[in-house]
Write an enzyme that holds these catalytic residues in place. Structure first.
Site, short mmCIF file in Angstrom:
data_model
loop_
_atom_site.label_atom_id
_atom_site.label_comp_id
_atom_site.label_asym_id
_atom_site.label_seq_id
_atom_site.Cartn_x
_atom_site.Cartn_y
_atom_site.Cartn_z
N GLN A 129 0.85 -1.26 -0.01
CA GLN A 129 0.07 -0.16 0.09
C GLN A 129 0.78 1.24 -0.07
O GLN A 129 0.57 2.24 -0.63
CB GLN A 129 -1.03 -0.25 1.13
CG GLN A 129 -2.12 -1.06 0.73
CD GLN A 129 -3.01 -0.86 2.24
OE1 GLN A 129 -2.73 -0.34 3.45
NE2 GLN A 129 -4.13 -1.49 2.36
N ASP A 132 2.12 2.23 -3.68
CA ASP A 132 1.15 2.48 -4.57
C ASP A 132 1.07 3.87 -4.98
O ASP A 132 0.32 4.71 -4.60
CB ASP A 132 -0.33 1.77 -4.09
CG ASP A 132 -1.06 1.71 -5.18
OD1 ASP A 132 -0.86 2.16 -6.39
OD2 ASP A 132 -2.25 1.04 -4.79
#
Length: 376
Positions: A129, A132
């Site tokens: 995450q 990203d």
């Protein structure tokens, strides 16, 4: 291990792939960092700030570089002086949906013996995450879309009670509830609008409600239960598309602001709003098409132009995050640092990728295109 930070040359690109903050962190890992002069100018980062962080300023920053960092993929011809097998770490747009992308550039990286790593292919898993780039940049894009729409709208967003009478709150409709859509909902709510939103993924209903907006969903035809593949929506059946068009037509006529955010990776953006639906809206209403660079969700939208149809203003930028260069650069640079730092091998003095993430984002290796998404 030498890292090079190149100056972006794509039209309208204001971001930079490293900041003084991340330069310091890379140096702390044991890397040397060379920055092309002027690389951060559009993001309000002076060359002197990079130098103070420990970077070398060099017009030939890529000479001997093992890793080249970019926002958009640099021209392969400009990387001839890089070390053999150097990594190119950037948003590479391998499907050719934006400026500076396309399969031809990927093939050129392969021919040059470069290992191209497409950061937009980062798998949507928990440990990735913080790496990203799509999430970080989409977050800013969703915010900016609402701000730009409010500027065009020419009226107040919140309900305002005055001695001269009451001004009704603007009604905002968000189409597509991914990262950009969720931020658009939150921003429109903060500005005081009455917000509704829709998506083809049933899991987003609770997310919409949690942000204080009203969910608008097709009830007669099944959409996607849970999340789509990789967290993205997929193209829906003709039956669903027809039911959704009917629902949108009845709802959109009452809206003042519409933000469209729907994208399908590797495909043209789905058409969500037709000219007939635009005609049903009130004069003075505004539509912001966040997908305009990928073909557009809105009939008649044109990148980087305000188009007026039936008294409705339609706007969409080909590169919305670039409209917030300082913040977009800070987040993008952290994504790249988080990625490389997560795989940094202290003994070898370089990052060593695993197959789960490395295999997902690696486009070229050993002179060949190797990514399954480009070979199918």
């Amino acid at each position: 291990m030498k890292l090079a930070v190149v100056r972006e040359r794509a039209p309208g690109e204001t971001r930079v792939a490293a900041t003084p903050e991340t330069v310091k962190k890379f140096i702390a890992l044991g890397a040397s960092v060379a920055v092309e002069p002027g690389a951060g100018a559009a993001a309000s980062i002076a060359d002197a700030d990079y130098a103070a962080a420990g970077a070398e300023l060099a017009a030939s920053a890529v000479a001997g570089a093992n890793i080249i960092l970019g926002v958009q993929g640099p021209d392969p011809a400009a990387l001839a002086a890089a070390a053999p097998g150097a990594w190119v770490v950037a948003g590479l747009d391998p499907f050719g949906q934006g400026p500076g992308g396309g399969r031809a550039r990927v093939d050129a990286y392969a021919a040059a013996g470069l290992e191209a790593l497409a950061m937009e292919f980062m798998p949507r898993i928990t440990r990735a995450q913080s790496m990203d780039i799509l999430s970080s940049q989409s977050n800013l894009a969703g915010y900016k879309a609402v701000i730009e729409a409010s500027n065009l709208y020419g009226r107040a967003f919140p309900m305002m009670m005055t001695a001269a009478g009451t001004i009704s709150a603007a009604k905002a409709f968000i189409m597509g509830v991914g990262v950009a859509g969720l931020q658009a909902i939150a921003t429109a709510r903060r500005l005081g609008a009455q917000v509704s939103a829709t998506d083809v993924r049933s899991a987003t209903r609770e997310q919409i409600i949690s942000l204080g907006a009203k969910p608008i969903f097709v009830e007669t035809v099944a959409g996607i239960e849970g999340e789509g593949a990789g967290g993205y929506a997929t193209e829906m059946s003709e039956e669903y598309q027809k039911a959704q068009a009917e629902l949108v037509s009845s709802h959109i006529a009452k809206q003042d602001i519409v933000i469209t955010t729907a994208l399908i990776p590797g495909r043209a953006a789905p058409r969500l709003i037709s000219d007939a639906q635009i005609a049903s809206m009130k004069p003075g209403s505004v539509i912001f098409d966040l997908a305009v660079a990928q073909g557009g969700n809105v009939e008649g939208s044109v990148p980087d132009q305000v188009v007026e149809r039936h008294g409705v203003k339609i706007l969409g930028y080909s590169n919305t995050p670039a409209k917030l260069p300082a913040d977009a650069s800070a987040l993008f640079a952290r994504n790249l640092y988080n990625f490389l730092a997560a795989f940094w091998d202290k003994e070898q003095g370089k990052p060593v990728l695993d197959e789960e993430i490395g295999g997902a984002i690696r486009l070229t290796q050993g002179g060949k295109v190797v990514n399954p998404r480009l070979l199918g």
